[in-house]
Structures are given as C-alpha cells and as structure tokens.
Design a protein around this motif. Sequence first.
Motif, PDB file in Angstrom:
ATOM      1  N   GLN A   1     -51.639  69.879  22.520  1.00  0.00           N
ATOM      2  CA  GLN A   1     -52.233  69.858  21.183  1.00  0.00           C
ATOM      3  C   GLN A   1     -51.183  70.183  20.109  1.00  0.00           C
ATOM      4  OE1 GLN A   1     -55.526  72.553  20.676  1.00  0.00           O
ATOM      5  NE2 GLN A   1     -55.980  71.852  18.608  1.00  0.00           N
ATOM      6  N   LEU A   2     -50.349  71.180  20.398  1.00  0.00           N
ATOM      7  CA  LEU A   2     -49.273  71.538  19.476  1.00  0.00           C
ATOM      8  C   LEU A   2     -48.302  70.373  19.320  1.00  0.00           C
ATOM      9  CD1 LEU A   2     -47.519  73.464  17.777  1.00  0.00           C
ATOM     10  CD2 LEU A   2     -46.549  74.340  19.921  1.00  0.00           C
ATOM     11  N   LEU A   3     -47.962  69.748  20.438  1.00  0.00           N
ATOM     12  CA  LEU A   3     -47.006  68.637  20.412  1.00  0.00           C
ATOM     13  C   LEU A   3     -47.525  67.489  19.547  1.00  0.00           C
ATOM     14  CD1 LEU A   3     -44.347  67.445  21.494  1.00  0.00           C
ATOM     15  CD2 LEU A   3     -45.594  66.658  23.506  1.00  0.00           C
ATOM     16  N   ASP A   4     -48.802  67.147  19.721  1.00  0.00           N
ATOM     17  CA  ASP A   4     -49.391  66.045  18.946  1.00  0.00           C
ATOM     18  C   ASP A   4     -49.442  66.377  17.449  1.00  0.00           C
ATOM     19  OD1 ASP A   4     -49.724  64.638  21.261  1.00  0.00           O
ATOM     20  OD2 ASP A   4     -51.848  65.139  21.521  1.00  0.00           O
ATOM     21  N   SER A   5     -49.890  67.589  17.142  1.00  0.00           N
ATOM     22  CA  SER A   5     -50.012  67.990  15.727  1.00  0.00           C
ATOM     23  C   SER A   5     -48.645  68.118  15.066  1.00  0.00           C
ATOM     24  CB  SER A   5     -50.775  69.314  15.611  1.00  0.00           C
ATOM     25  OG  SER A   5     -52.087  69.158  16.079  1.00  0.00           O
ATOM     26  N   ALA A   6     -47.673  68.681  15.810  1.00  0.00           N
ATOM     27  CA  ALA A   6     -46.324  68.837  15.269  1.00  0.00           C
ATOM     28  C   ALA A   6     -45.677  67.482  15.023  1.00  0.00           C
ATOM     29  CB  ALA A   6     -45.458  69.660  16.228  1.00  0.00           C
ATOM     30  N   SER A   7     -45.935  66.536  15.935  1.00  0.00           N
ATOM     31  CA  SER A   7     -45.388  65.184  15.774  1.00  0.00           C
ATOM     32  C   SER A   7     -45.971  64.513  14.535  1.00  0.00           C
ATOM     33  CB  SER A   7     -45.700  64.355  17.022  1.00  0.00           C
ATOM     34  OG  SER A   7     -45.228  63.043  16.870  1.00  0.00           O
ATOM     35  N   GLU A   8     -47.271  64.662  14.349  1.00  0.00           N
ATOM     36  CA  GLU A   8     -47.932  64.080  13.166  1.00  0.00           C
ATOM     37  C   GLU A   8     -47.380  64.721  11.881  1.00  0.00           C
ATOM     38  OE1 GLU A   8     -52.425  63.759  11.243  1.00  0.00           O
ATOM     39  OE2 GLU A   8     -52.179  64.389  13.336  1.00  0.00           O
ATOM     40  N   PHE A   9     -47.172  66.039  11.928  1.00  0.00           N
ATOM     41  CA  PHE A   9     -46.659  66.762  10.761  1.00  0.00           C
ATOM     42  C   PHE A   9     -45.211  66.337  10.455  1.00  0.00           C
ATOM     43  CE2 PHE A   9     -44.482  70.351   8.782  1.00  0.00           C
ATOM     44  CZ  PHE A   9     -45.366  70.720   7.785  1.00  0.00           C
ATOM     45  N   ALA A  10     -44.404  66.242  11.514  1.00  0.00           N
ATOM     46  CA  ALA A  10     -42.978  65.913  11.337  1.00  0.00           C
ATOM     47  C   ALA A  10     -42.779  64.503  10.801  1.00  0.00           C
ATOM     48  CB  ALA A  10     -42.239  66.078  12.661  1.00  0.00           C
ATOM     49  N   HIS A  11     -43.670  63.598  11.166  1.00  0.00           N
ATOM     50  CA  HIS A  11     -43.499  62.196  10.774  1.00  0.00           C
ATOM     51  C   HIS A  11     -44.415  61.787   9.634  1.00  0.00           C
ATOM     52  CE1 HIS A  11     -41.943  62.324  14.981  1.00  0.00           C
ATOM     53  NE2 HIS A  11     -40.978  61.622  14.413  1.00  0.00           N
ATOM     54  N   HIS A  12     -45.008  62.776   8.958  1.00  0.00           N
ATOM     55  CA  HIS A  12     -45.868  62.461   7.811  1.00  0.00           C
ATOM     56  C   HIS A  12     -45.022  61.827   6.708  1.00  0.00           C
ATOM     57  CE1 HIS A  12     -48.304  63.126   4.189  1.00  0.00           C
ATOM     58  NE2 HIS A  12     -49.341  63.173   5.016  1.00  0.00           N
ATOM     59  N   PRO A  13     -45.443  60.667   6.204  1.00  0.00           N
ATOM     60  CA  PRO A  13     -44.623  59.999   5.178  1.00  0.00           C
ATOM     61  C   PRO A  13     -44.590  60.782   3.865  1.00  0.00           C
ATOM     62  CG  PRO A  13     -46.737  58.889   5.440  1.00  0.00           C
ATOM     63  CD  PRO A  13     -46.662  59.909   6.531  1.00  0.00           C
ATOM     64  N   GLY A  14     -43.458  60.727   3.179  1.00  0.00           N
ATOM     65  CA  GLY A  14     -43.342  61.397   1.889  1.00  0.00           C
ATOM     66  C   GLY A  14     -43.080  62.884   2.029  1.00  0.00           C
ATOM     67  N   ALA A  15     -42.923  63.543   0.889  1.00  0.00           N
ATOM     68  CA  ALA A  15     -42.639  64.983   0.871  1.00  0.00           C
ATOM     69  C   ALA A  15     -43.895  65.778   1.204  1.00  0.00           C
ATOM     70  CB  ALA A  15     -42.109  65.392  -0.497  1.00  0.00           C
ATOM     71  N   LEU A  16     -43.686  66.916   1.850  1.00  0.00           N
ATOM     72  CA  LEU A  16     -44.805  67.805   2.197  1.00  0.00           C
ATOM     73  C   LEU A  16     -44.826  68.981   1.221  1.00  0.00           C
ATOM     74  CD1 LEU A  16     -44.336  67.795   6.054  1.00  0.00           C
ATOM     75  CD2 LEU A  16     -46.345  66.942   4.861  1.00  0.00           C
ATOM     76  N   ASN A  17     -46.017  69.336   0.746  1.00  0.00           N
ATOM     77  CA  ASN A  17     -46.121  70.466  -0.182  1.00  0.00           C
ATOM     78  C   ASN A  17     -46.501  71.745   0.562  1.00  0.00           C
ATOM     79  OD1 ASN A  17     -48.861  70.214   0.363  1.00  0.00           O
ATOM     80  ND2 ASN A  17     -49.277  69.042  -1.510  1.00  0.00           N
ATOM     81  N   ASP A  18     -46.549  72.838  -0.173  1.00  0.00           N
ATOM     82  CA  ASP A  18     -46.861  74.140   0.429  1.00  0.00           C
ATOM     83  C   ASP A  18     -48.234  74.152   1.080  1.00  0.00           C
ATOM     84  OD1 ASP A  18     -44.425  75.039  -0.373  1.00  0.00           O
ATOM     85  OD2 ASP A  18     -45.152  76.274  -2.034  1.00  0.00           O
TER      86      ASP A  18
END
Length: 524
Positions: free
Chosen positions: A12-29
């Motif tokens: 679950q961590l791996l899937d969520s981290a992958s989605e977070f890492a490859h989210h397009p554009g800048a990430l905000n707080d």
Amino acid sequence: MEEEFSLDDPTQLLDSASEFAHHPGALNDAAVKDFLGRFPLPVVISALQTKADVPGLENTLVACLERVFKTKYGASLVPQYMPFVQVGLKADSQIVRCLSCKTVLSFLENFDDKSLSAIKLIIGYDIYPLLLDCLINGNEQVATAAIDAIKNIAQFPEAMGIIFPSNINEATHLGNVASRCSSLGRVRVLSLIVKLFSISNLIASVIYNSNLLSLLEADIRNSNDTLVTLSALELLYELTEIQHGAEFLARTTLQLLHSIISNSSMESILRSRAMMISGRLLSKENIYMFVDEPSVKSLISAIDVRLGLLDGKDADECESALEALGGIGSSIQGAMLLLTSFPPAARHIVQAAFDRQGGGKQLAALHALGNIVGENRPEDSIILNGDSEESLRRLIYEVASESTKLTPSGLLLSVLLQAAEFRLAGYRVITGLVARVWCLMEICSKPEIISIVTDPTTETAKIGMEARYKCCKAIHRSFMSSKLGSDPALSGIAGKLQEAVERGPYLVRKHTEATPVVMTAERF
C-alpha cells in the motif's frame, strides 16, 4: 521506533508513494500533509531502512521523499529527522546518499524557522564532513548533489569558518581534502572550489587568500597526466566566465597560460584549450585594470608565434588560436594590442578571413575579424585609436591587393557569395567595418553587396535574416551620417537601404487574395 513503524506488507505504501512521486506538476504543502497523514514520515523512513530488498521500493520512496522535502512543509520537518539525514549521508546506497544531500539543500533553501539556526543544525550533526565524503566517494549524481548543498551552506555568513577553517591542518580544509584523495576526488574538490568562487566577490577573495587556486594551477602544470591537466583547464575556463573572477585570475593566470601555449612539447589539445581560455579572459574590458600590458603582449605574441609555426598544419589548433585572438579583439584594449603589436597579430586573422580554401579556419577568422572591428561592441566603442585604425585599413588593403579581388569590396562580396554560415560571419564583419568611411565607400562601390544585404530572400534561417538586417541597418546608419547621404548619384542606394530597414529582418510574403477557380465538374 523501527518496530513501531515497520510495515509487514509495504504494498500500500509502495503504490501510494509511487502515485505521489509521479504526480504531474508541483506539489503544495496540502498534498504533502495529506500523504504524510496517511503514511507518517517515520513509517516511510523505516520502510526505506528495512524493506530496501523489496523490488522498486527504494527508488520509489527516494523519489517520494525528494518531493516531500522540496516543499516548505517538508523542509520544516527536517530538523526533527536530522539523525536520519546523517545516516543517509553514510548509506551504502548511492540513491539514498543523493537523497540526503538534496534534503540538506532543500532544508537550507526552504527553512524559515527564526527560532532555529540552520547552520547550527548543520554543525551540530556534523553534516559538512559527510557532504565532503559524498563529494569524494559518491557517484556522479551524489557528487553533484553534495556540491549544490555545500554551495548553499557557503552562502550563510556563519558557515565561512566551517568551509574555510583558519587552521590549515584541519581535516576539512579543502587543501588537505584534495591532497589525500584520488585524482577523480581531487577534480571534484577543485570543481567545488570553482563553484564556491562563483558565489560572491567576498568568497572569491577568501579562496584566493587561502591559496586554494594554487591547487588548480598545480594540476595545470602537471605534465605527467594529460587528462588531469585538461580537467584543470576546463575548470579554469569556468573561472574565466565568472564576472568577479578577473581581479583574482589576472595575477597569475596569464603567465601560466603563456607557458602552456609556448610549449611545443605539450599536447595540441592542451595548447588549444589554453588559447581559448586566454581569449575568454582577455575579452573582458575590466581585466585590463588588473593586468600589466607587457603580460598581455607576451601572451598575444605566444599565440602569434604558434600560428606562424603551425602554418595551417593542425586545423583544430589553428582555429583555436584564431578564435582566441578574436576573443581578445572583442575588447577595445585587446583589439588595439592585436593591431599595433609588431608585427600585428591581427594579420593572421585578416589573411585567413578571405582565404576561400580555408574552411573552418576561414570561418573562425571571419568571426574573429568581426570582433576586432567592433560588431559586438557598443556603437560608441567601435572605432579604435588612430594607429589601430590605420593598421586595420592597411592590413585589409594589403590582403586585397595580393588577391584576385584587388579591393576590400571584392573580398567582402566574395564572402557574401559563399555558404550561409560564411555569409553570417561576413555580415558581422561588414556591420562593424562599415563604421569606417573608407569601408562605407568600398561597399557603396559594389551594388552587388547592397543587393545582397537588402534582399529579404537572401537568407532562409532566422539567425541569418537577423544578421543580414543588422548589417543592412549598420550600412544605412553610416551612409546617412556621412557626406555620401547627400550625394544625388547615390540616391538609389539610399532608397534601397531605407526600404530594407523599414521592411524589417524577416521575409514578408505579399498577401494575395483568394480567387475562385472555375472548372468542369467530374462525372462518373
């Protein structure tokens, strides 16, 4: 802590981290807080430490954490996790070490908690020596990230004592670090010194007074290893690009470059690089505030002699020498020295510029001549002193008289009739040269030159169109400000130039109205 936050099944961590890492554009707080709300930072770090054998997990979590710490909120968490950063900088995994270096950089760039001193944290956790170790022993990505982090640390006034300790026997003194590492590690330390030198005049002064530039000079003088010398020369070339570097480099560098250029036993590539550095360094107008004229003349003479010895035998070294003289000639002081030395070093440039069999050598010479005649200088700095101008005129007329073209206008026209890259260089030469009345008269005597520079169809590439137009404007400006502008016999030239200037640089096709076509309908 490790047992409390470990994950038996990291899927679950791996899937969520992958989605977070490859989210397009800048990430905000907010996005970071949401992710860490589901997977607290200790959980992610624990998984990185204990589950690295899970396929893809290490790469994914590293990419995820890098994006976390790049945000303001992520950076604000770093002080709580400095022990993990410390461990990461010593990790066997190169990507974890790289992440840790980048985390230090993000922390310094984004941290704004006034109640804590960022540099005190760096000192307290002994981060700087670990970054130096990453620089020397890490892979290329780790070394680059370590340099970026150290460069940022150096921008804090209170960090000066860490990076430049007053005690020369300190283990972290860059001179000592360079002396005890491999040749690759030494090049990296020298690269760090160059990057630090670029930050400010103050830090450059500290580096100079700490005698750290002598490390670079020592490697340049190292005749036993061509690769080491070449690497050091590349770093010296970087130094010459730094605006505030002239003051410090001028004191010792000219003599060093002279010794390389005049050494016939050295590799051709080393002499070529030394010439290019000379051209870059002496192209700066402010360098002449810090060097004595005899040193510059001596360096120009070394290049002049080398060109005479080559006599076209080594095309690459010839081109480097011509480019170097062109670099020197782009400054007013340099141009005058090239034209008034005895014999004038600029003669090589003028002779090669109109040699149609010269190929790359001719092209390099044309651009060099464009620099000397002031194409890249401000309008009020194009014309040189009397002796220099007379030397320039004499050199061009001498070459013309010895050629089949007989006149300077014939030489210039021959260049404009060559391939596009030669025409581009030719436009540069005319743009600067036409500020002289004698050249303006030569150009007006050749209707073919006026036709080429005013014809919007001559060039098809944007850079060529713009160079042609700049040349056209320069001719028009000189023409209108001279007595020739009021000569009725030249009114045709005036009209052509005026029309071309008003038209602009780019070919504008005339608008044609759509017309109906009447034809017999096809029948099946």
